[in-house]
Design a protein around this motif. Structure first.
Motif, PDB file in Angstrom:
ATOM      1  N   ALA A   1      25.890   7.644 -33.527  1.00  0.00           N
ATOM      2  CA  ALA A   1      27.094   7.987 -34.282  1.00  0.00           C
ATOM      3  C   ALA A   1      26.767   8.791 -35.525  1.00  0.00           C
ATOM      4  O   ALA A   1      27.642   9.315 -36.187  1.00  0.00           O
ATOM      5  N   GLU A   2      25.474   8.859 -35.860  1.00  0.00           N
ATOM      6  CA  GLU A   2      25.067   9.585 -37.060  1.00  0.00           C
ATOM      7  C   GLU A   2      25.109  11.079 -36.772  1.00  0.00           C
ATOM      8  O   GLU A   2      24.659  11.560 -35.752  1.00  0.00           O
ATOM      9  N   ASP A   3      25.645  11.832 -37.701  1.00  0.00           N
ATOM     10  CA  ASP A   3      25.739  13.278 -37.528  1.00  0.00           C
ATOM     11  C   ASP A   3      25.214  13.937 -38.795  1.00  0.00           C
ATOM     12  O   ASP A   3      25.956  14.502 -39.577  1.00  0.00           O
ATOM     13  N   GLU A   4      23.941  13.807 -39.006  1.00  0.00           N
ATOM     14  CA  GLU A   4      23.341  14.355 -40.209  1.00  0.00           C
ATOM     15  C   GLU A   4      22.213  15.305 -39.821  1.00  0.00           C
ATOM     16  O   GLU A   4      21.316  14.947 -39.066  1.00  0.00           O
ATOM     17  N   GLU A   5      22.278  16.514 -40.374  1.00  0.00           N
ATOM     18  CA  GLU A   5      21.202  17.456 -40.113  1.00  0.00           C
ATOM     19  C   GLU A   5      19.909  17.001 -40.782  1.00  0.00           C
ATOM     20  O   GLU A   5      18.815  17.359 -40.383  1.00  0.00           O
ATOM     21  N   ALA A   6      20.070  16.173 -41.820  1.00  0.00           N
ATOM     22  CA  ALA A   6      18.892  15.735 -42.562  1.00  0.00           C
ATOM     23  C   ALA A   6      18.093  14.685 -41.816  1.00  0.00           C
ATOM     24  O   ALA A   6      17.022  14.295 -42.258  1.00  0.00           O
ATOM     25  N   ALA A   7      18.603  14.181 -40.734  1.00  0.00           N
ATOM     26  CA  ALA A   7      17.899  13.143 -39.998  1.00  0.00           C
ATOM     27  C   ALA A   7      17.745  13.564 -38.541  1.00  0.00           C
ATOM     28  O   ALA A   7      18.536  13.205 -37.692  1.00  0.00           O
ATOM     29  N   PRO A   8      16.721  14.368 -38.247  1.00  0.00           N
ATOM     30  CA  PRO A   8      16.608  14.919 -36.888  1.00  0.00           C
ATOM     31  C   PRO A   8      16.130  13.911 -35.861  1.00  0.00           C
ATOM     32  O   PRO A   8      16.357  14.094 -34.675  1.00  0.00           O
ATOM     33  N   THR A   9      15.441  12.865 -36.264  1.00  0.00           N
ATOM     34  CA  THR A   9      14.906  11.907 -35.304  1.00  0.00           C
ATOM     35  C   THR A   9      15.749  10.649 -35.288  1.00  0.00           C
ATOM     36  O   THR A   9      16.443  10.317 -36.253  1.00  0.00           O
ATOM     37  N   ALA A  10      15.672   9.948 -34.160  1.00  0.00           N
ATOM     38  CA  ALA A  10      16.456   8.713 -34.013  1.00  0.00           C
ATOM     39  C   ALA A  10      16.012   7.665 -35.021  1.00  0.00           C
ATOM     40  O   ALA A  10      16.828   6.904 -35.534  1.00  0.00           O
ATOM     41  N   ARG A  11      14.725   7.625 -35.302  1.00  0.00           N
ATOM     42  CA  ARG A  11      14.254   6.606 -36.243  1.00  0.00           C
ATOM     43  C   ARG A  11      14.771   6.880 -37.645  1.00  0.00           C
ATOM     44  O   ARG A  11      15.154   5.945 -38.366  1.00  0.00           O
ATOM     45  N   LEU A  12      14.810   8.144 -38.042  1.00  0.00           N
ATOM     46  CA  LEU A  12      15.368   8.464 -39.355  1.00  0.00           C
ATOM     47  C   LEU A  12      16.862   8.156 -39.406  1.00  0.00           C
ATOM     48  O   LEU A  12      17.379   7.673 -40.423  1.00  0.00           O
ATOM     49  N   GLN A  13      17.568   8.434 -38.324  1.00  0.00           N
ATOM     50  CA  GLN A  13      18.985   8.080 -38.273  1.00  0.00           C
ATOM     51  C   GLN A  13      19.159   6.574 -38.370  1.00  0.00           C
ATOM     52  O   GLN A  13      20.076   6.083 -39.038  1.00  0.00           O
ATOM     53  N   TYR A  14      18.264   5.860 -37.713  1.00  0.00           N
ATOM     54  CA  TYR A  14      18.315   4.390 -37.806  1.00  0.00           C
ATOM     55  C   TYR A  14      18.091   3.948 -39.246  1.00  0.00           C
ATOM     56  O   TYR A  14      18.811   3.092 -39.771  1.00  0.00           O
ATOM     57  N   TYR A  15      17.081   4.529 -39.887  1.00  0.00           N
ATOM     58  CA  TYR A  15      16.820   4.160 -41.281  1.00  0.00           C
ATOM     59  C   TYR A  15      18.027   4.461 -42.169  1.00  0.00           C
ATOM     60  O   TYR A  15      18.362   3.684 -43.074  1.00  0.00           O
ATOM     61  N   ASN A  16      18.665   5.588 -41.919  1.00  0.00           N
ATOM     62  CA  ASN A  16      19.834   5.938 -42.730  1.00  0.00           C
ATOM     63  C   ASN A  16      20.940   4.899 -42.581  1.00  0.00           C
ATOM     64  O   ASN A  16      21.599   4.513 -43.556  1.00  0.00           O
ATOM     65  N   LYS A  17      21.173   4.446 -41.325  1.00  0.00           N
ATOM     66  CA  LYS A  17      22.205   3.431 -41.109  1.00  0.00           C
ATOM     67  C   LYS A  17      21.848   2.123 -41.833  1.00  0.00           C
ATOM     68  O   LYS A  17      22.684   1.496 -42.478  1.00  0.00           O
ATOM     69  N   VAL A  18      20.607   1.716 -41.710  1.00  0.00           N
ATOM     70  CA  VAL A  18      20.191   0.469 -42.347  1.00  0.00           C
ATOM     71  C   VAL A  18      20.271   0.596 -43.866  1.00  0.00           C
ATOM     72  O   VAL A  18      20.695  -0.345 -44.559  1.00  0.00           O
ATOM     73  N   LEU A  19      19.890   1.746 -44.369  1.00  0.00           N
ATOM     74  CA  LEU A  19      19.977   1.946 -45.817  1.00  0.00           C
ATOM     75  C   LEU A  19      21.427   1.863 -46.295  1.00  0.00           C
ATOM     76  O   LEU A  19      21.719   1.282 -47.348  1.00  0.00           O
TER      77      LEU A  19
ATOM     78  N   ILE B   1      10.108   7.494 -45.988  1.00  0.00           N
ATOM     79  CA  ILE B   1       9.561   8.777 -46.437  1.00  0.00           C
ATOM     80  C   ILE B   1       8.324   9.147 -45.623  1.00  0.00           C
ATOM     81  O   ILE B   1       8.122  10.314 -45.266  1.00  0.00           O
ATOM     82  N   THR B   2       7.521   8.166 -45.310  1.00  0.00           N
ATOM     83  CA  THR B   2       6.350   8.446 -44.481  1.00  0.00           C
ATOM     84  C   THR B   2       6.754   8.903 -43.088  1.00  0.00           C
ATOM     85  O   THR B   2       6.047   9.680 -42.449  1.00  0.00           O
ATOM     86  N   GLU B   3       7.906   8.407 -42.617  1.00  0.00           N
ATOM     87  CA  GLU B   3       8.405   8.819 -41.308  1.00  0.00           C
ATOM     88  C   GLU B   3       8.945  10.241 -41.340  1.00  0.00           C
ATOM     89  O   GLU B   3       8.977  10.928 -40.324  1.00  0.00           O
ATOM     90  N   ALA B   4       9.388  10.666 -42.526  1.00  0.00           N
ATOM     91  CA  ALA B   4      10.024  11.980 -42.662  1.00  0.00           C
ATOM     92  C   ALA B   4       9.039  13.049 -43.109  1.00  0.00           C
ATOM     93  O   ALA B   4       9.443  14.054 -43.692  1.00  0.00           O
ATOM     94  N   ALA B   5       7.770  12.840 -42.877  1.00  0.00           N
ATOM     95  CA  ALA B   5       6.770  13.830 -43.264  1.00  0.00           C
ATOM     96  C   ALA B   5       7.056  15.160 -42.578  1.00  0.00           C
ATOM     97  O   ALA B   5       7.243  15.225 -41.367  1.00  0.00           O
ATOM     98  N   GLY B   6       7.075  16.199 -43.367  1.00  0.00           N
ATOM     99  CA  GLY B   6       7.375  17.519 -42.830  1.00  0.00           C
ATOM    100  C   GLY B   6       8.839  17.869 -42.809  1.00  0.00           C
ATOM    101  O   GLY B   6       9.196  19.005 -42.484  1.00  0.00           O
ATOM    102  N   ASP B   7       9.695  16.941 -43.134  1.00  0.00           N
ATOM    103  CA  ASP B   7      11.132  17.201 -43.163  1.00  0.00           C
ATOM    104  C   ASP B   7      11.595  17.112 -44.614  1.00  0.00           C
ATOM    105  O   ASP B   7      11.856  16.026 -45.149  1.00  0.00           O
ATOM    106  N   ALA B   8      11.655  18.259 -45.261  1.00  0.00           N
ATOM    107  CA  ALA B   8      11.939  18.278 -46.698  1.00  0.00           C
ATOM    108  C   ALA B   8      13.323  17.748 -47.024  1.00  0.00           C
ATOM    109  O   ALA B   8      13.521  17.046 -48.023  1.00  0.00           O
ATOM    110  N   SER B   9      14.299  18.084 -46.207  1.00  0.00           N
ATOM    111  CA  SER B   9      15.668  17.649 -46.508  1.00  0.00           C
ATOM    112  C   SER B   9      15.790  16.134 -46.435  1.00  0.00           C
ATOM    113  O   SER B   9      16.439  15.506 -47.284  1.00  0.00           O
ATOM    114  N   SER B  10      15.161  15.524 -45.428  1.00  0.00           N
ATOM    115  CA  SER B  10      15.203  14.059 -45.323  1.00  0.00           C
ATOM    116  C   SER B  10      14.452  13.415 -46.474  1.00  0.00           C
ATOM    117  O   SER B  10      14.899  12.412 -47.047  1.00  0.00           O
TER     118      SER B  10
END
Length: 1393
Positions: A906-924, A944-953
């Motif tokens: 259900a997450e629609d964020e360009e800042a979270a390209p991976t499922a795990r980052l989207q999961y973290y965003n929901k939990v946060l 943040i360690t999961e978002a290595a290389g993704d500046a926007s995240s």
């Protein structure tokens, strides 16, 4: 998938857990007197609606059942599809007793008619048909009014409803039965067995017509007599009687036939229309070896009718003899001339238990017995096609155990409460009645909730225990024994009442749907089809030993092996003691290995096997040819795991009425309780089956070589495959058993609202798991899940797979499918996760934690989803760190499991390209909503360690960390997070927020001391922007910026800031406090510039306009919305130290003015120096005005004119003016102080003026201003003023006299001046030496004198003429003297040369 059904059924007691069913009490009193006689036995019956099998009917799955007891009959209307309101009524007939079989319910097009026959009266209730209670065919409510809703409004004592039986004592003195029916003409008929051997029929006219009661007697004298019939029975030597034992009635064509089964074993058929006995048949003709029973009169004979579509009217006669019993099925055959005969269809023999009731369907006989141990026995048989005469089993619910096993580690009170209030064992009625007895009937218990009842029971037992105690100190074991004693006493009391309420009264089988019900004294049980694997476990030994096939396996050999295995399992079950069973349950609850527990149980069995049962088991196992195949079949049959996707309901092809009917199907509280109880029964049965199978497999492992020669490979497969599968199934069914008996908790509204908010954050609030609590509380969590989530899915799946509409509501198919699909939806190994979702949506946190605990060690499906749910539970219970740990563990499965994928999808964020980052965003988001900033920081740091290389995240996460550090007051950590943010715009936003928040908290020291590497200009711009856009009185951003520059030794910037603040204060804060702050600001600015070298001691004056423009204003348009003109090149002003000093003095003057005249503060703030001089003079602050004039190089004329005017006012003013003058005189410093009493304010004012004239010499200019002011107001000039002015500028004084037309004073001045020039008083005119030939030149203003003379000459007054002449003479004399002196000077000059 366990879909195979056996021919057997199983009883399900669907207790609705409410304290007591509320019956509407209605008493019918016809004024009769009680009759002597014995009490009639209790009875029961049921009525099923004609359209009970039609999905679109309002009466689908709907029936009425009743029970009689003495003078009362209780009616309850039930529906499996919707809850019926006001559905229970209790009719009490005063001084009467309801006859056995004396209750009937019939259905007409518009009405439901209830007939009741007592030993003295007959009654008829005409109630509306359910289809007539609702105008619309579409019934959308989940609750519906019962037909009994308005029964209290009926006048049951009146003629159409009730009537006494004439001479009732002649007809109803026996204990035999009756029957009732409604004829096609609407008349109500009541047939009673009369003592002489006939039948009495009482008839009431149709309820909508006038008429009176009629009585008809059917006697032997009216029957068709044969030759043998002419001889009395006594002459023939027969001892039997024709007393009617059982009655049945049926309308055929235009006649009504009454069938009477009599004590003489004969069945007689009476025509009610002709009042003749049309048929008499001796039932002994159908009894083998009947000669021995002819002399015995019948006592337990019964007759039942059924109309078969193919065979017509069929009768079933039950004949009970001392040594045998049988059912005889007959078909009524009509011959010519209205003659009838009976055709024998079948004989079915029965056992010797006491028959309570039986019912006949078109193909089957259902029987209800009670054996010698008072246990219920139910069987059924197909009477036509059953060649072997084998009855099919119905497994009844065993009564609760007589004793409760209490483990050493268990609390007696909690254990007994769990058993008493479990969903399986006891009804609320039994508990309430036992509680009343235990309290010794002190008060009646009504309207208690389930939780309150539990509390009352606890209090009652504990009170009884305390009252029996005489000592105050006990050993723990002694107190435990006392607890067991008193709780077992209460438990025994409940057992007795439950046994009474469980007394069977009747059977009922719906001819339309096949639904079978067992009617008991206190409740209704449903008979559900039994699954094949459950049948194997529950079947009696004698049945199991004669079966040679099972629907589980198609291969006969495998089927025989399965049966052999089942027999072995029965032996294993018999030798598993209660202690062993408890230990096994305990091991499963404590998440120990089931295999290890089974091994321990096996060891105990071997050590306690004194009857060599193990040897018998091993012998039977030798008969099993292929144990692998047999066990595989059993395990496959019990495994509810399925990979099939649930089909989507084809809602688009269904009509609205069909969709509404499907939405209600099996949705009532009765159906919910029944389905849940069926599931828990299946779970308990199969858990025990799996336990026994696991023990048997362990036995195989231990004695494998003795049982199966050469079975090494098989034993390896057993150890590596079958035993783990059995262990897994045992754990799964133990879980199902546990959750099926776990009660749901009631939840406060505020908790529900908070949970809904959390689900909204997770975007799960639109889930179907949200409960609409409609069934009675408390309900189990499985009932909650079935009602809110599973039912709609299950019904949709069944409907989509139906073969026909008729099959949909067919009882065996429908209820077995519902139970099976519910079990699959709860099966932990299936990918669906709806059950935990439902628990979370309904705030069942404790139950959800227990569920996750039980599935944790062995279930490998939805591991991450379970951890996520457990984390939510911890959040709800305030255990944040545990929740965070669970959320972190669940992150590993975010891309694998369906629930977590749905959560992140259900997450629609360009800042979270991976499922795990989207999961973290929901939990946060969830953690933020709960209000746990520390956990947000920890999880964001991990993300943040999961978002290595993704500046926007990373930027979003660092922003989150910054925000929560700042909220927590961790200023240094917030600043550190700000500096780590890779996004410059977000970094700037965070910096702005940091400045604002620290300013609001007054934590300026932290704000100033941060290094702001590469952010210095941004900080300054932010603070400047905030300072220029906000109110000066409520914010101190300028002071902050000043401190910021001072901290960094940038004094010129600091001075600029304070100067700008001072400028704004002057314009915006028109108050004394604002002026004081302005003075301080300018003073601070001066101090800053004095700290730097003189060549750098300057600032750029802030330009008005651009500096103070509103932030965010359009650069193209002005405040009116019009296009702005082209920007102009503004002039830049450089302010040096002296300029700041001027501004400081000006501001100090403003403050002085505001201090002495507060109203002036509103206009003084922005006043220029010239304006301030005028304001100061007006207020009387002359010293300040002079200082200001001197600083800005202004003329002192306003000061002297103002002071002169004040003197004039004082001179001519009154006492009030004098008093007011002292205030401003006091603030001006006088050169000398006069303390004489004669000194007045006027004198002091003149003295002040004189002192100013002395101090500030300006070649008479100030004097001229003073004299001009005085003369303009017509005030005589003081001598000291004229004397002083003459000394500096007598000519100006003369001109002033001429200007104000003071001719006499002018003449006097000229005369004195000429005298002074000639040497008389020359010092008073500032002449150093008088007129002489050797002295300096002297002069007189002859132009002014000529003007004076001209003015005098033009005046015609005598005085003017005299003055003129005097002046003229003096002038002539002066001119002569000047002439002489001039000659002398010329002569002396000539002599000199």
């Amino acid at each position: 998938m366990a879909a195979a059904l056996e021919r057997s059924f199983i009883e399900i007691c669907g207790f609705e857990r409410e304290t007591q069913r509320r019956f509407k009490d209605v008493t019918v009193n016809l004024g009769l007197n009680s009759l002597p006689g014995g009490k009639f036995p209790d009875g029961a019956g049921a009525f099923h609606y004609e359209e009970s099998r039609k999905l679109l009917s309002v009466t689908s799955n709907r029936f009425i059942h009743w029970s009689t007891c003495g003078d009362s009959v209780q009616f309850v209307e039930l529906s499996l599809d919707m809850n019926l309101l006001n559905n229970a009524v209790k009719l009490k007939f005063s001084q009467c007793s309801v006859l056995p079989g004396g209750v009937a319910v019939q259905e007409t097009l518009n009405n439901i008619i209830i007939l009741v026959c007592t030993n003295q009266s007959v009654h008829r209730l005409v109630l509306p048909h359910p289809t007539r209670m609702y105008r619309s065919e579409l019934v959308t409510e989940l609750h519906m009014q019962s037909i009994f809703t308005d029964v209290g409004k009926l006048s049951l004592q009146e003629g159409p409803h009730s009537a006494p039986i004439p001479n009732a004592g002649n007809y109803t003195s026996s204990h035999n039965s009756a029957t009732c029916w409604i004829s096609h003409t609407g008349e109500a008929h009541y047939a009673l067995a009369s003592p002489p051997g006939g039948i009495t029929v009482v008839t009431l006219p149709p309820h909508d017509t006038q008429g009176s009661l009629s009585v008809v007697e059917l006697k032997r004298s009216s029957m068709m007599r044969r030759i043998s019939g002419w001889m009395p029975t006594a002459i023939r030597g027969e001892q039997t009687s024709d007393l009617v034992l059982s009655l049945a009635v049926r309308e055929l064509e235009d006649d009504t036939f009454i069938f009477a089964l009599c004590q003489d074993h004969k069945l007689r058929m009476w025509s009610f229309r002709d009042q003749l006995c049309l048929l008499e048949a001796d039932m002994l003709e159908f009894v083998p070896a009947h000669r021995g029973v002819r002399r015995v009169s019948g006592q337990g004979h019964k007759v039942r009718l059924v109309f078969c579509p193919n065979a017509g009217l069929c009768l079933c006669v039950y004949l009970a003899f001392p040594q045998s019993a049988q059912f005889t099925v007959l078909q009524l055959v009509a011959t010519d001339n209205h003659r009838y005969s009976l055709e024998h269809l079948s004989n079915v023999f029965s056992t010797q238990e006491t028959l309570v009731d039986f019912t006949l369907t078109s193909t089957e006989i259902w029987g209800l017995w009670v054996d010698d141990t008072n246990s219920i026995v139910i069987k059924y048989i197909q009477f036509e096609q059953n060649v072997s005469g084998q009855w099919n089993q119905v497994f009844t619910q065993p009564p609760p155990e007589d004793e409760v096993h209490i483990g050493i580690d268990q609390d007696p009170r909690e254990t007994y409460l769990d058993v008493l209030f479990s969903p399986l064992c006891f009804t609320a009625d039994a508990i309430v009645k036992a509680l009343q007895v235990f309290r010794r009937g002190s008060e009646r218990i009504t309207d208690l909730s389930w939780a309150s009842l539990k509390k009352e029971v606890t209090v009652a037992v504990e009170t009884e225990l305390q009252s029996s105690v005489t000592e105050f100190e006990f050993y723990q074991e002694e107190y435990r024994q006392l607890q067991v004693e008193f709780w077992s006493k209460f438990y025994a009391c409940v057992l007795q009442y439950q046994e009474v309420l469980s007394m069977p009264l009747a059977l009922s089988v719906d001819s339309h749907t096949g639904m079978a019900c067992l009617l008991k004294k206190g409740f209704v049980s449903f008979l559900l089809p039994c699954f094949a694997v459950d049948h194997l476990h529950l079947s009696y030994d004698k049945y199991l030993s004669v079966e040679d096939e099972t629907p589980i396996a198609d291969d006969p050999d495998v089927a025989r092996d399965v049966l052999s295995i089942a027999q072995c399992l029965r032996l294993v079950s018999d030798i598993v003691s209660g202690e062993m069973s408890y230990e096994m349950e305990k091991a499963l609850d404590q998440l120990e290995s089931p295999e290890r527990a089974a091994e321990q149980v096996l060891d105990n069995m071997l050590s306690e096997d004194r009857d060599d049962v193990i040897g018998d088991i091993l012998n039977k196992l030798q008969d099993v040819r292929s144990p692998v195949s047999a066990m595989n079949v059993l395990l496959r049959e019990m495994d509810l795991e399925t990979d099939a996707e649930t089909p989507e309901p084809h809602g688009t092809t269904q009509s609205l009425q069909t969709r509404l009917s499907l939405s209600q199907l099996f949705g009532s509280s009765t159906a919910v309780a029944m389905v849940s109880q069926a599931l828990v029964t299946v779970a308990m049965t199969r858990a025990q089956f799996c336990r026994d199978l696991l023990i048997l497999q362990k036995l195989y492992l231990r004695f494998g070589d003795n049982v199966l020669l050469g079975g090494g490979a098989w034993l390896l497969q057993l150890q590596q495959d079958l035993i783990p599968r059995s262990s897994h199934l045992l754990s799964s069914y133990h879980l199902l058993k546990n959750i099926s008996q776990t009660l749901a908790s009631s939840v406060p509204l505020d908790t529900i609202d908070a949970n809904l908010q959390h689900l909204t954050v997770l975007e799960l609030s639109d889930s179907t798991t949200l409960s609409n609590r409609t069934v009675l509380s408390p309900q189990t969590v499985v009932e909650l899940f079935y009602q809110t989530v599973a039912r709609k899915t299950i019904i949709a799946q069944i409907y989509s797979q139906r073969n026909s509409e008729a099959e949909l509501l067919q009882w065996s198919h429908m209820v077995s499918s519902v139970v099976l699909l519910l079990g699959q939806s709860l099966w932990p190994s299936n990918p669906g996760f709806q059950f935990p979702e439902c628990l979370m949506a309904n705030c069942q946190y404790t139950q959800l934690q227990e569920y996750v605990r039980l599935v944790g060690p062995w279930c490998q499906v939805n591991i991450g989803s379970c951890r996520f749910m457990l984390g939510q539970c911890y959040l709800a219970t305030g255990e944040g760190q545990k929740a965070l740990r669970c959320f972190q563990e669940a992150a590993n499965e975010a891309e694998k499991e369906e629930f977590l994928m749905k959560l992140t999808g259900a997450e629609d964020e360009e800042a979270a390209p991976t499922a795990r980052l989207q999961y973290y965003n929901k939990v946060l988001r969830l953690l933020e909503d709960v209000g746990l900033p520390e956990l947000v920081i920890q999880l964001s740091t991990l993300a943040i360690t999961e978002a290595a290389g993704d500046a926007s995240s990373q930027a979003a996460l660092w922003t989150r960390i910054f925000k929560h550090h700042l909220d927590l007051g961790h200023n240094s950590e917030a600043y550190e997070a700000l500096t780590q943010n890779p996004d410059s715009s977000m970094q700037l936003d965070c910096l702005r927020q940091l400045v604002v928040v620290l300013c609001e908290r007054s934590q300026l020291q932290d704000l100033v001391q941060f290094s702001y590497v590469n952010l210095h200009d941004e900080v300054v711009n932010i603070i400047e922007s905030r300072a220029r856009s906000l109110d000066l009185l409520s914010h101190n951003y300028y002071e902050l910026l000043y401190a910021f520059h001072i901290q960094r030794h940038n004094y010129r910037k600091a001075g600029t800031v304070m100067f700008e603040l001072g400028m704004r204060l002057g314009r915006e804060v028109r108050s004394r406090a604002g002026l004081q702050r302005q003075v301080n600001c300018y003073l601070s600015a001066l101090n800053c510039l004095r700290l730097i070298r003189p060549e750098y001691a300057w600032i750029v004056q802030p330009a008005s306009g651009a500096t103070y423009e509103r932030p965010g204003a359009s650069p193209k348009r002005n405040s009116d919305g019009e296009f702005s003109s082209e920007p102009e090149h503004r002039h830049v002003d450089i302010l040096e130290l002296k300029d700041l000093e001027k501004e400081y003095i000006l501001s100090r003057s403003r403050l002085t003015l505001a201090q002495h005249h507060p109203p002036s503060a509103a206009i003084a703030g922005s006043a220029a120096a010239v304006e301030m001089v005028a304001l100061l003079v007006q207020t009387g602050l002359f010293d300040s005005a002079i200082s200001l004039c001197q600083t800005f190089g202004l003329t002192l004329a306003p000061v002297f004119e103002g002071l002169t005017f004040k003197c004039i006012q004082l001179q001519f003013g009154g006492e009030e003016v004098q008093n007011e003058a002292w205030s401003w005189l006091a603030v001006n410093q006088l050169s000398t102080v006069v303390n004489t009493k004669e000194s007045s304010a006027t004198d002091e004012a003149w003295r002040l003026l004189a002192s100013y004239l002395d101090r500030f010499s300006s070649r008479g200019q100030h004097h001229r201003h003073v004299i001009t002011k005085l003369l303009s107001h017509g005030v005589p000039l003081p001598d000291w003023v004229t004397s002083a002015y003459k000394l500096v500028d007598a000519a100006s004084l003369l001109r002033l006299y001429l200007n104000f037309d003071l001719l006499e004073q002018a003449v006097e001045l000229v005369l004195e001046w000429m005298e002074a020039v000639q040497g008389k008083g020359h010092q008073y005119f500032g002449i150093q030496k008088p007129l002489s030939a050797t002295g300096p030149l002297v002069w007189l203003p002859f132009n002014a004198i000529d003007q004076l003379l001209q003015a005098l000459s033009s005046t015609s007054s005598t005085s003017s003429t005299a003055i003129y002449n005097k002046l003229r003479d003096k002038l002539d004399e002066y001119q002569k003297t000047v002439e002489q002196t001039t000659k002398q000077r010329l002569l002396m000059r000539t002599n000199t040369f």
